[in-house]
Structure formats: C-alpha cells, structure tokens
Scaffold this motif. Structure first.
Motif, mmCIF file in Angstrom:
data_model
loop_
_atom_site.group_PDB
_atom_site.id
_atom_site.type_symbol
_atom_site.label_atom_id
_atom_site.label_comp_id
_atom_site.label_asym_id
_atom_site.label_seq_id
_atom_site.Cartn_x
_atom_site.Cartn_y
_atom_site.Cartn_z
ATOM 1 N N ALA A 22 31.184 -11.393 -36.106
ATOM 2 C CA ALA A 22 31.405 -12.711 -35.210
ATOM 3 C C ALA A 22 32.258 -13.659 -35.850
ATOM 4 O O ALA A 22 33.282 -14.127 -34.885
ATOM 5 N N TRP A 42 23.359 -11.900 -34.824
ATOM 6 C CA TRP A 42 24.394 -11.555 -34.456
ATOM 7 C C TRP A 42 24.735 -9.970 -34.758
ATOM 8 O O TRP A 42 24.713 -9.820 -35.970
ATOM 9 N N PRO A 43 24.812 -9.181 -33.818
ATOM 10 C CA PRO A 43 25.227 -9.141 -32.277
ATOM 11 C C PRO A 43 24.065 -8.937 -31.563
ATOM 12 O O PRO A 43 24.087 -8.393 -30.327
#
Length: 158
Positions: A22, A42-43
């Motif tokens: 990210a 994330w993700p």
C-alpha cells in the motif's frame, strides 16, 4: 464504466506484489500524492489505506478500502477522492505467455462525479487510467526484473 487494458512483461504475481504494498499506492495511482497510514490487514477485504489527493497546498486527506483481494487474479477497491466523490475500481489480471494482461475498470458511485453523464467522464478516466497502468507496469516489471537475481552483499565500509 471506463476500461483500460495493458499487456505487462511480468507474471501476475509481480502486479499483485505492487498492489499488496500500500505504501506504493501514490507511485502508481494518478492523483494520489502521499500515504499517511495503512491498516495492518491491507490488502484483505475491509482494510483501508489512508492517502492524500491533490498537489500541495490543495491536498485532501482521504482513504481507499479493499473490497476484494484474490491474488493473482483480481482486486476490487472503493476509492475516495472527495470533493469529486467515490469510485469502484476493479483490477483484473490474466496470464499471457511470459507476461500478463491487466484490465482496470473504474466507475463513479457516489458524490458529484457520479452525477456527471458517463460520456463526459469516461474519456478523462481512460486517459488517467492509461497513465495509472503505465506506472503500475513500471513498478511490477521493474520488481520482476530486479527480483530474479539475488542482491550482492555490500562490503563494509572501512
């Protein structure tokens, strides 16, 4: 819905390595100017990345949420870019020979951007997303090339 397609000289996994990082988001997403924070998950679905949009001093803090994460095939996002609104973005990746084909689709779903007729917004989105895919290709292809060889150790400075 605006659609763009690009052939990349790397395997789908290299594209998803970039998408999974990210902190690289402003490097490939046109309009994103900096990262502020990233959810630890994330993700994974529901996780958010916190970015800013615009050019200083006109910078707006916003976020993008992961809606679907199916490496190395598909990622779906809900990207915020207020005051323009929010969009659904789908990135599909399919292997092709030694590389892959990447398709990005974007559609405004909330806010002022969703009120404008598509025949007016889609040409601008296609231009923007052509550059977005070019940037993504630079990162994924570069990562793939440099990732093939082991990095040589750097001798200690004396």
């Amino acid at each position: 819905m605006a659609r763009n397609v690009r052939v990349m000289n790397c395997p789908p996994e290299a594209v998803f390595e970039v998408l999974a990082d990210a902190w690289l988001y402003p490097s490939w997403v046109v309009g994103a100017s900096r990262m502020r924070d990233v959810d630890e998950a994330w993700p994974a679905e529901g996780a958010r990345l916190h970015h800013s949009v615009g050019t200083w001093p006109l910078v707006i803090d916003d976020e993008t949420r992961s809606l679907e994460w199916e490496p190395p095939h598909r990622m779906r996002l809900r990207a915020k870019g207020w005051p323009l609104g929010e969009a659904h973005v789908v990135i599909d990746v399919k292997p092709r020979g030694d590389g892959c084909v990447v398709r990005i689709q974007e559609e405004a779903v909330e806010g002022p951007g969703s009120w404008v007729p598509r025949f007016l917004t889609e040409p601008a989105l296609r231009v923007r997303n052509a550059e977005t895919l070019q940037r993504l290709a630079y990162l994924a292809e570069g990562r793939h090339r440099t990732g093939q060889a082991e990095a040589e150790p750097v001798p200690d400075a004396e």
